[in-house]
Motif scaffolding. Structure first.
Motif, PDB file in Angstrom:
ATOM      1  N   PRO A 172      42.946  42.155  35.544  1.00 22.69           N
ATOM      2  CA  PRO A 172      42.701  42.577  34.109  1.00 22.69           C
ATOM      3  C   PRO A 172      41.262  42.746  33.828  1.00 22.69           C
ATOM      4  O   PRO A 172      40.414  42.041  34.068  1.00 22.69           O
ATOM      5  CB  PRO A 172      43.360  41.426  33.383  1.00 22.69           C
ATOM      6  N   THR A 173      41.128  43.787  32.711  1.00 25.19           N
ATOM      7  CA  THR A 173      39.819  44.266  32.751  1.00 25.19           C
ATOM      8  C   THR A 173      38.931  43.063  32.098  1.00 25.19           C
ATOM      9  O   THR A 173      37.637  42.882  32.080  1.00 25.19           O
ATOM     10  CB  THR A 173      39.590  45.468  31.751  1.00 25.19           C
ATOM     11  N   SER A 174      39.535  42.271  31.121  1.00 29.00           N
ATOM     12  CA  SER A 174      38.913  41.190  30.668  1.00 29.00           C
ATOM     13  C   SER A 174      38.352  40.119  31.320  1.00 29.00           C
ATOM     14  O   SER A 174      37.911  39.088  30.778  1.00 29.00           O
ATOM     15  CB  SER A 174      39.823  40.609  29.519  1.00 29.00           C
ATOM     16  N   MET A 175      38.892  40.147  32.482  1.00 27.72           N
ATOM     17  CA  MET A 175      38.563  38.959  33.610  1.00 27.72           C
ATOM     18  C   MET A 175      37.061  39.099  33.955  1.00 27.72           C
ATOM     19  O   MET A 175      36.644  40.193  34.533  1.00 27.72           O
ATOM     20  CB  MET A 175      39.207  39.079  34.891  1.00 27.72           C
ATOM     21  N   LYS A 176      36.238  37.995  33.940  1.00 30.52           N
ATOM     22  CA  LYS A 176      34.996  37.912  34.723  1.00 30.52           C
ATOM     23  C   LYS A 176      35.135  38.232  36.108  1.00 30.52           C
ATOM     24  O   LYS A 176      36.154  37.364  36.621  1.00 30.52           O
ATOM     25  CB  LYS A 176      34.169  36.887  34.132  1.00 30.52           C
ATOM     26  N   THR A 195      41.345  47.201  35.846  1.00 29.00           N
ATOM     27  CA  THR A 195      40.165  47.523  36.463  1.00 29.00           C
ATOM     28  C   THR A 195      40.226  47.331  38.156  1.00 29.00           C
ATOM     29  O   THR A 195      40.679  46.153  38.407  1.00 29.00           O
ATOM     30  CB  THR A 195      38.558  47.161  35.935  1.00 29.00           C
ATOM     31  N   THR A 196      40.079  48.357  38.791  1.00 27.55           N
ATOM     32  CA  THR A 196      40.000  47.904  40.144  1.00 27.55           C
ATOM     33  C   THR A 196      38.634  48.271  40.427  1.00 27.55           C
ATOM     34  O   THR A 196      37.840  49.106  40.524  1.00 27.55           O
ATOM     35  CB  THR A 196      40.982  49.071  40.905  1.00 27.55           C
ATOM     36  N   THR A 208      34.496  37.992  55.568  1.00 23.57           N
ATOM     37  CA  THR A 208      34.439  36.650  55.600  1.00 23.57           C
ATOM     38  C   THR A 208      33.357  35.902  54.713  1.00 23.57           C
ATOM     39  O   THR A 208      33.477  34.768  54.531  1.00 23.57           O
ATOM     40  CB  THR A 208      34.931  35.877  56.950  1.00 23.57           C
ATOM     41  N   ASP A 209      32.523  36.422  54.920  1.00 20.73           N
ATOM     42  CA  ASP A 209      31.088  36.081  54.688  1.00 20.73           C
ATOM     43  C   ASP A 209      30.997  35.955  53.009  1.00 20.73           C
ATOM     44  O   ASP A 209      29.819  35.703  52.659  1.00 20.73           O
ATOM     45  CB  ASP A 209      29.918  36.684  55.280  1.00 20.73           C
ATOM     46  N   ASN A 210      31.580  36.707  52.324  1.00 20.18           N
ATOM     47  CA  ASN A 210      31.161  37.070  51.138  1.00 20.18           C
ATOM     48  C   ASN A 210      32.726  36.713  49.857  1.00 20.18           C
ATOM     49  O   ASN A 210      33.382  37.510  49.588  1.00 20.18           O
ATOM     50  CB  ASN A 210      31.042  38.695  50.811  1.00 20.18           C
ATOM     51  N   PRO A 211      32.520  35.405  49.707  1.00 19.67           N
ATOM     52  CA  PRO A 211      33.848  34.990  48.772  1.00 19.67           C
ATOM     53  C   PRO A 211      33.499  35.644  47.349  1.00 19.67           C
ATOM     54  O   PRO A 211      32.418  36.085  47.057  1.00 19.67           O
ATOM     55  CB  PRO A 211      33.478  33.535  48.640  1.00 19.67           C
ATOM     56  N   MET A 212      34.619  35.607  46.747  1.00 20.54           N
ATOM     57  CA  MET A 212      34.705  36.139  45.261  1.00 20.54           C
ATOM     58  C   MET A 212      35.036  35.119  44.286  1.00 20.54           C
ATOM     59  O   MET A 212      35.937  34.164  44.632  1.00 20.54           O
ATOM     60  CB  MET A 212      35.259  37.576  45.061  1.00 20.54           C
ATOM     61  N   MET A 213      34.859  35.325  43.084  1.00 19.10           N
ATOM     62  CA  MET A 213      35.437  34.324  41.967  1.00 19.10           C
ATOM     63  C   MET A 213      35.759  35.390  40.789  1.00 19.10           C
ATOM     64  O   MET A 213      35.063  36.085  40.427  1.00 19.10           O
ATOM     65  CB  MET A 213      35.005  33.168  41.545  1.00 19.10           C
ATOM     66  N   TYR A 214      37.269  35.416  40.252  1.00 21.93           N
ATOM     67  CA  TYR A 214      37.682  36.197  39.098  1.00 21.93           C
ATOM     68  C   TYR A 214      38.181  35.246  38.254  1.00 21.93           C
ATOM     69  O   TYR A 214      38.625  34.057  38.408  1.00 21.93           O
ATOM     70  CB  TYR A 214      38.655  37.143  39.661  1.00 21.93           C
ATOM     71  N   GLY A 215      38.104  35.608  37.047  1.00 21.23           N
ATOM     72  CA  GLY A 215      38.769  34.643  35.960  1.00 21.23           C
ATOM     73  C   GLY A 215      37.987  34.339  34.687  1.00 21.23           C
ATOM     74  O   GLY A 215      37.139  35.247  34.221  1.00 21.23           O
ATOM     75  N   ASN A 216      38.207  33.331  34.206  1.00 18.06           N
ATOM     76  CA  ASN A 216      37.730  32.800  33.057  1.00 18.06           C
ATOM     77  C   ASN A 216      36.425  31.903  33.289  1.00 18.06           C
ATOM     78  O   ASN A 216      36.278  30.901  33.279  1.00 18.06           O
ATOM     79  CB  ASN A 216      38.608  31.967  31.987  1.00 18.06           C
ATOM     80  N   LEU A 217      35.459  32.797  33.747  1.00 22.13           N
ATOM     81  CA  LEU A 217      34.254  32.266  34.237  1.00 22.13           C
ATOM     82  C   LEU A 217      33.211  32.108  33.247  1.00 22.13           C
ATOM     83  O   LEU A 217      33.050  33.006  32.246  1.00 22.13           O
ATOM     84  CB  LEU A 217      33.685  33.061  35.318  1.00 22.13           C
ATOM     85  N   ASP A 218      32.116  31.168  33.413  1.00 25.14           N
ATOM     86  CA  ASP A 218      30.992  31.096  32.891  1.00 25.14           C
ATOM     87  C   ASP A 218      29.877  31.566  33.753  1.00 25.14           C
ATOM     88  O   ASP A 218      29.634  30.796  34.941  1.00 25.14           O
ATOM     89  CB  ASP A 218      30.723  29.636  32.269  1.00 25.14           C
ATOM     90  N   VAL A 219      28.893  32.558  33.374  1.00 20.06           N
ATOM     91  CA  VAL A 219      28.075  33.076  34.398  1.00 20.06           C
ATOM     92  C   VAL A 219      26.587  33.032  33.932  1.00 20.06           C
ATOM     93  O   VAL A 219      26.401  33.602  32.762  1.00 20.06           O
ATOM     94  CB  VAL A 219      28.449  34.532  34.811  1.00 20.06           C
ATOM     95  N   GLU A 220      25.786  32.627  34.685  1.00 18.69           N
ATOM     96  CA  GLU A 220      24.318  32.754  34.468  1.00 18.69           C
ATOM     97  C   GLU A 220      23.430  33.488  35.513  1.00 18.69           C
ATOM     98  O   GLU A 220      23.573  33.155  36.619  1.00 18.69           O
ATOM     99  CB  GLU A 220      23.476  31.294  34.145  1.00 18.69           C
TER     100      GLU A 220
END
Length: 625
Positions: A172-176, A195-196, A208-220
């Motif tokens: 979903p586009t709304s996801m960070k 969004t793709t 394998t060396d680059n994890p990701m995080m999607y979702g309701n995140l707080d980012v600085e």
């Protein structure tokens, strides 16, 4: 990798290079096209599609990792894959055979178009009695948050390990979303709701060396000495924010950069922090797993601000220091890593031990902690190391780390391993009149080898001896290759310090590092050992040896949840209300009280009386040089 709180078994940056396969008897050398669709999750399962291009051979194998970089245990990510199917170019399913837990064989590979399967996450089954990967290397699939350790979703073909990869992640586009993997563009659907994101990796190792995080995140995002730091936090109950943690991370990494000096680092570093709610389906493997330019951290959400800040310094600094070793200094076992049949280097004392030592020493070196606090940490490591086999060869243990009795001694790489680093550091300072250190040694090794040139595992100690002093070589042969325990007092005396028995503060499940609880496998219970009588808090509240611990704050204690429940005692604070139910030979005993500090008798590291000028100078060079 770093495990904290109640430690059961932290990380290694493995460089998955190798000689490029130029054989014509494989698929065309085009990127392997992969997709992960977070909009099509069914029962916590994510669909994955793999398109490898056209093969020119009849039989190929596709595998997910059995062991991943930075861990020294079996993860078996293949067992979290369901509904594995292969299709030809007409869309017809073709036969596949599951060879083992992590590998599938496709015998009609010339007709293979795509592979499709569903991936289960690991977080929500950690407390279900199932063997799962260490949480920071695991996966999370839920509407609010996706922890995408890509080794849990995407595998490799036996003949295409060096092919490029493209990855489309649809959400979903709304996801960070945050990832250090190279983003080459995004595509939005007609109504803008989906969004793709399109990513590129030059080889499987980068996946394998680059994890990701999607979702309701707080980012600085912020800068530290030329490094862009991206701090991404998921706090399900909004207890903690990235803005609140930012200052702690900034000060820590500023100190690390100053301590490392001219060692090359990365232009960007990602920190992914997942804060576990404490519910039954939340992860409980607290600690971190490092990657070349990022780390995944899992900690309890209920931690107070001060405790969380301390834990972040502990685990993230360790992971960041892995840019020294094994990123810049590593063996062939590390350089040519095999995800399903790995061999291990003899030198965990360096990869994990020296890294942990740097993470401890830099704090006093950069005035982030006082010397007394540093001494307490060193003593804590000595006390913890006493719980392991002190006569076990570290090199033998490292090389056989997946097997017993070595596997159960793994945590000692962060205790005695760090102390090995300390002893070498003091020796080098002494031999060079304070001018050389273990950090300077690692810089010299980095210049000699670097990230693209591995050393020969069997020759490292010989090389270090030639590069340093006979005393360093003798120490390594005696206490690292050999089985002789280290006399730490000998090294402390060189810098005017001594270990003395005093009343010391401890916690609620240990006396100065020694566990005061044990497990009864036959009864399935946890009980207090004889040592409970030497723990002031429990003694004053009437706990006795052999009392079974039935409940802690209303939660039944079992062998299965002991790590999580007892680990939570590290977050107890003075004045908190607690209630613990005990079984004393069939009689229920209830302890209902407020938390107070606990003390025991133990050794404390203090300055000696009238240290000499040489001792003081050597101590200054050791701590502040």
């Amino acid at each position: 990798m770093k495990k904290i709180l109640v430690k059961i078994s932290i990380g290694l940056l493995l460089i998955g290079c190798g000689t490029k396969n130029t054989s014509k008897d494989v698929a065309t050398n085009v990127p392997i096209v992969t997709t992960i669709d977070l909009t099509q999750v069914v029962e916590d399962k994510v669909p994955v599609v793999i398109n490898p291009g056209r093969f020119t051979q009849d039989t190929i194998k596709y595998s997910l990792p059995r062991v991943v970089q930075g861990t020294y245990s079996v993860s078996d990510f293949g067992k979290f894959v369901d509904d594995f199917k292969a299709f030809d170019y007409s869309g017809t399913e073709i036969k596949t055979e599951k060879l083992d837990t992590n590998t599938w064989v496709i015998t009609n590979a010339k007709q293979l178009d795509k592979i499709r399967y569903m991936v289960n996450d690991t977080y929500d089954i950690e407390n279900a009695g199932v063997e799962v990967p260490f949480s920071p290397s695991g996966t999370n699939i839920e509407a609010e948050n996706y922890v995408l350790n890509l080794h849990g979703f995407i595998g490799y073909f036996d003949v295409l390990k060096n092919n490029q990869y493209t990855l489309d992640v649809t959400a979903p586009t709304s996801m960070k979303r945050t990832s250090a993997l190279q983003n080459v563009g995004s595509q939005v659907n007609e109504d803008g709701s989906i969004t793709t994101d399109k990513y590129f990796a030059s080889r499987y190792f980068e996946i394998t060396d680059n994890p990701m995080m999607y979702g309701n995140l707080d980012v600085e995002e912020f800068q530290v000495g030329g490094i862009k730091i991206v701090l991404s936090i998921y706090s399900p109950n909004k207890v903690h924010t990235a803005a609140k943690i930012k200052e702690t991370v900034f000060k820590m990494m500023k100190g690390q950069k100053a301590y490392l000096g001219d060692i090359n680092s990365t232009p960007r570093y990602d920190i992914y922090l997942y804060l576990a709610s404490g519910l039954e389906d939340s992860p409980s493997g607290f600690g971190a797993l490092e990657h070349h330019t990022s780390t995944v951290v899992v900690l309890p959400e209920q931690m107070p601000d001060e405790a969380l800040a301390s834990a972040m310094i502990d685990v993230v600094s360790h992971e960041f220091f892995h840019i020294v070793t094994p990123l810049s200094v590593h063996s062939e076992d590390v350089h040519y890593f095999d995800y399903n049949k790995p061999t291990f280097s003899k030198h965990l004392w360096m990869y994990e031990g020296v890294t942990e030592y740097f993470a401890t020493l830099f704090q006093v070196n950069q005035d982030l902690v006082e010397q007394d606090e540093f001494y307490e940490k060193i003593m804590g490591k000595i006390q913890s190391a006493n719980g392991f086999d002190d006569t076990m060869s570290f090199t033998v243990m490292s090389e056989n780390i997946l097997e017993e009795p070595y596997a159960s001694n793994y945590v000692n790489v962060y205790e005695k391993g760090a102390l090995i680093g300390m002893c070498i550091d003091i020796l080098m300072r002494e031999e060079s009149n304070g001018n050389r250190s273990i950090l300077s040694l690692m810089k010299e090794l980095s210049l000699k080898y670097g990230k693209n040139k591995p050393f020969e595992d069997d020759k490292l100690i010989e090389e270090i001896t030639a590069m340093t002093y006979p005393s360093v070589g003798e120490f390594l042969k005696t206490h690292v290759e050999g089985k002789t325990p280290i006399n730490y007092e000998e090294f402390f005396n060189k810098v005017g310090l001594a270990m003395k028995f005093e009343k010391i503060e401890t916690n609620y499940i240990q006396n100065a590092g020694a566990l005061i609880v044990g497990g009864n496998q036959d009864k399935g219970t946890i009980f207090f050992t004889e040592l409970v009588s030497e723990n002031s808090f429990w003694k004053e509240n009437g706990a006795m040896p052999n009392d079974d611990i039935v409940e802690v704050n209303g939660v039944k204690l079992t062998l299965q949840n002991a790590n999580k429940i007892l680990g939570a005692t590290f977050q107890w604070h003075e004045g908190d209300d607690i209630e613990v139910k005990l079984n004393r030979a069939g009689e229920e005993v209830v302890i209902k009280t407020k938390v107070a500090k606990s003390y025991t008798k133990g050794k404390k590291l203090t300055t000696t009386d009238n240290p000499s000028e040489n001792q003081l100078e050597l101590r200054k060079a050791w701590l502040k040089g």
